[in-house]
Design an enzyme around this catalytic site. Sequence first.
Site, short mmCIF file in Angstrom:
data_model
loop_
_atom_site.label_atom_id
_atom_site.label_comp_id
_atom_site.label_asym_id
_atom_site.label_seq_id
_atom_site.Cartn_x
_atom_site.Cartn_y
_atom_site.Cartn_z
N HIS A 23 -2.73 58.07 31.41
CA HIS A 23 -3.64 57.88 32.28
C HIS A 23 -4.85 58.02 31.74
CE1 HIS A 23 0.17 60.05 34.45
NE2 HIS A 23 0.45 58.79 34.38
N LYS B 229 -11.15 66.29 29.63
CA LYS B 229 -10.46 67.82 30.46
C LYS B 229 -9.71 68.52 29.76
CE LYS B 229 -7.88 63.89 33.07
NZ LYS B 229 -6.57 62.96 32.78
N TYR C 76 -5.24 71.87 33.86
CA TYR C 76 -6.83 70.97 33.60
C TYR C 76 -7.61 71.64 34.16
CZ TYR C 76 -4.38 66.71 35.68
OH TYR C 76 -3.49 66.17 36.83
N ASP D 174 4.11 54.83 36.31
CA ASP D 174 3.54 54.62 34.70
C ASP D 174 4.52 53.62 34.00
OD1 ASP D 174 2.24 56.64 35.08
OD2 ASP D 174 2.94 57.86 34.35
#
Length: 182
Positions: free
Chosen positions: A62, A72, A132, A170
């Site tokens: 992603h 991130k 995250y 996905d």
Amino acid sequence: MKISKTNIKDCYELEPNVFTDQRGYFFESFNQRKFEELTGLAINFIQDNQSLSSKGVLRGLHYQKGDSAQAKLVRVLQGKVMDVTVDIRKDSPSYGEVFTTILSDNNNKQVFIPRGCAHGFITLSDTAIFFYKCDNYYDSKAESGIIYNDLSLKIDWILPEDELIISEKDLVLPKFKDLIIH
């Protein structure tokens, strides 16, 4: 804290100094000043996210496009995952390169993923709690990704294909060569 460069430009693996005694352990999971000194990057994290996944769950690959791109800092609070970063910045010297590492509650490692990279992970333990920090807010209109099994990326997801648990969303992501990045 030890910070190591990876094969991807501005992507770093972080390993904290863990202090243990009869009570347990303590470590500093993030220090803005040390991070900036060791990487030369000034990042302002504004959103924290957490997920729980069972063994075989593959999330990714992603990223968010345009002004909604996110850097991130990722880590595992419980369990074990293989973490994957793919550089999709066309002007980057590491464009198209892949970095993988094992993140777990035993090694306490973290990965800093710069804006312009796709990210994913696969859960290798019975369950994993993944955490995250992001430097930009989530924007559903800017989300995109790369299909996990793109042959050009040569990612070994460790587990057999029939053990993978992947969302319908996905499973229909484009191939790396078909990315349109704004």
